[in-house]
Write a protein that holds these residues in place. Structure first.
Motif, PDB file in Angstrom:
ATOM      1  N   GLY A 160       1.947   5.022  -5.874  1.00  0.00           N
ATOM      2  CA  GLY A 160       0.787   4.992  -6.761  1.00  0.00           C
ATOM      3  C   GLY A 160      -0.507   5.308  -6.039  1.00  0.00           C
ATOM      4  O   GLY A 160      -1.373   6.017  -6.565  1.00  0.00           O
ATOM      5  N   ALA A 161      -0.662   4.787  -4.813  1.00  0.00           N
ATOM      6  CA  ALA A 161      -1.859   5.084  -4.019  1.00  0.00           C
ATOM      7  C   ALA A 161      -1.953   6.561  -3.703  1.00  0.00           C
ATOM      8  O   ALA A 161      -3.038   7.163  -3.758  1.00  0.00           O
ATOM      9  N   LEU A 162      -0.822   7.175  -3.366  1.00  0.00           N
ATOM     10  CA  LEU A 162      -0.802   8.600  -3.059  1.00  0.00           C
ATOM     11  C   LEU A 162      -1.142   9.435  -4.292  1.00  0.00           C
ATOM     12  O   LEU A 162      -1.927  10.388  -4.216  1.00  0.00           O
ATOM     13  N   PRO A 166      -5.939  12.249  -5.280  1.00  0.00           N
ATOM     14  CA  PRO A 166      -6.754  13.374  -5.788  1.00  0.00           C
ATOM     15  C   PRO A 166      -7.810  12.929  -6.798  1.00  0.00           C
ATOM     16  O   PRO A 166      -8.947  13.405  -6.759  1.00  0.00           O
ATOM     17  N   ARG A 167      -7.444  12.008  -7.686  1.00  0.00           N
ATOM     18  CA  ARG A 167      -8.415  11.501  -8.658  1.00  0.00           C
ATOM     19  C   ARG A 167      -9.559  10.784  -7.961  1.00  0.00           C
ATOM     20  O   ARG A 167     -10.738  10.947  -8.324  1.00  0.00           O
ATOM     21  N   ASP A 168      -9.223   9.983  -6.936  1.00  0.00           N
ATOM     22  CA  ASP A 168     -10.259   9.249  -6.212  1.00  0.00           C
ATOM     23  C   ASP A 168     -11.195  10.200  -5.464  1.00  0.00           C
ATOM     24  O   ASP A 168     -12.404   9.947  -5.383  1.00  0.00           O
ATOM     25  N   VAL A 169     -10.650  11.276  -4.911  1.00  0.00           N
ATOM     26  CA  VAL A 169     -11.490  12.257  -4.221  1.00  0.00           C
ATOM     27  C   VAL A 169     -12.480  12.864  -5.203  1.00  0.00           C
ATOM     28  O   VAL A 169     -13.685  12.998  -4.912  1.00  0.00           O
ATOM     29  N   THR A 185      -2.711   0.672   0.550  1.00  0.00           N
ATOM     30  CA  THR A 185      -1.460   0.714   1.324  1.00  0.00           C
ATOM     31  C   THR A 185      -1.496  -0.240   2.516  1.00  0.00           C
ATOM     32  O   THR A 185      -0.558  -0.262   3.314  1.00  0.00           O
ATOM     33  N   GLY A 186      -2.570  -1.013   2.634  1.00  0.00           N
ATOM     34  CA  GLY A 186      -2.714  -1.921   3.763  1.00  0.00           C
ATOM     35  C   GLY A 186      -1.887  -3.186   3.601  1.00  0.00           C
ATOM     36  O   GLY A 186      -1.507  -3.580   2.488  1.00  0.00           O
ATOM     37  N   GLY A 187      -1.636  -3.834   4.715  1.00  0.00           N
ATOM     38  CA  GLY A 187      -0.779  -5.008   4.737  1.00  0.00           C
ATOM     39  C   GLY A 187      -1.236  -6.154   3.853  1.00  0.00           C
ATOM     40  O   GLY A 187      -0.432  -6.686   3.067  1.00  0.00           O
ATOM     41  N   PRO A 188      -2.499  -6.597   3.934  1.00  0.00           N
ATOM     42  CA  PRO A 188      -2.908  -7.753   3.125  1.00  0.00           C
ATOM     43  C   PRO A 188      -2.774  -7.520   1.620  1.00  0.00           C
ATOM     44  O   PRO A 188      -2.296  -8.394   0.889  1.00  0.00           O
TER      45      PRO A 188
END
Length: 232
Positions: A160-162, A166-169, A185-188
């Motif tokens: 989902g992050a990937l 493009p939308r976030d850019v 995508t980070g651990g916490p």
């Protein structure tokens, strides 16, 4: 938002260890609610409660429509952020457990909660508590995430992050989009998400509707919402 402390270690369900980062993330994901809430028939005025208020975004929004707003959350770091970043003369923030919230003799004209109740250890008890805080003629608006599986696996969130990149850019530029990707995508954040337990949409309507008979439901995409008015 419900926070549990386990010894001296960081509880993944808690926002305390990454409250600043979570608040920044919410800056990008902020979606005002009053438009669709008003369309669902909720009337402004009087006292409002935001149960699980986090860093105060919805409290500030509700203050445009209510005379008094109480925001409660178990996370002390998020409440400190709310007081520092989103003060308002009609808003009061408290570190409190939902079970300890007192509506006073009159109760609240609006009891609101968003993306919080999947954290509570006993959903039915929490729903009954929230119902008890609604004054006669008042409203409950309860919003929470829903999913086909109670806890989607980590790769679902990474994909989902990937897909969101493009939308976030386009929306925020490369620098902020890269920060969002790292956060998602980070651990916490992933560890926190893997503690979540979601209802499916039909299960949401069954569980919530059993406590709030006659409620209506609003599809909010990844979330579902209950809107209920207490007779009186």
């Amino acid at each position: 938002m419900v926070v549990h402390n386990v010894g001296n270690g960081a509880d993944p369900q808690s926002f305390d260890s990454f409250a600043l980062e979570y608040d920044r993330f919410c800056d990008f994901e902020d979606h005002p609610v009053w438009g669709w809430v008003a369309d669902a028939g909720v009337r402004p005025g009087g006292r409002a409660l935001d149960a699980g208020c986090g860093s105060g975004r919805r409290c500030r929004e509700l203050a445009d429509h209510y005379d008094e707003v109480l925001g409660v959350d178990l996370s002390a770091p998020l409440i400190r952020l709310a007081r520092a970043r989103r003060p308002h003369p009609r808003v009061r923030y408290e570190v409190a457990d939902l079970a300890d919230v007192d509506g006073g003799a009159e109760g609240f004209d609006l009891v609101f909660s968003s993306t919080t109740l999947h954290h509570v250890p006993d959903l039915d008890d929490a729903l009954r508590k929230l119902k008890s805080l609604v004054r006669p003629g008042g409203f409950a608006v309860l919003v929470d995430n829903v999913a086909d599986r109670p806890t989607p696996p980590a790769h679902v969130y990474r994909v989902g992050a990937l897909l969101s990149l493009p939308r976030d850019v386009r929306a925020h530029g490369w620098r902020d989009a890269a920060w969002l990707f790292r956060f998602r995508t980070g651990g916490p954040w992933l560890a926190h998400l893997l503690t979540d337990r979601y209802l499916s949409r039909p299960e949401f309507e069954r569980r919530y509707g059993s406590i709030f008979p006659g409620a209506s439901f609003v599809d909010r995409g990844f979330a579902h919402a209950l809107v209920w008015r207490r007779d009186g």
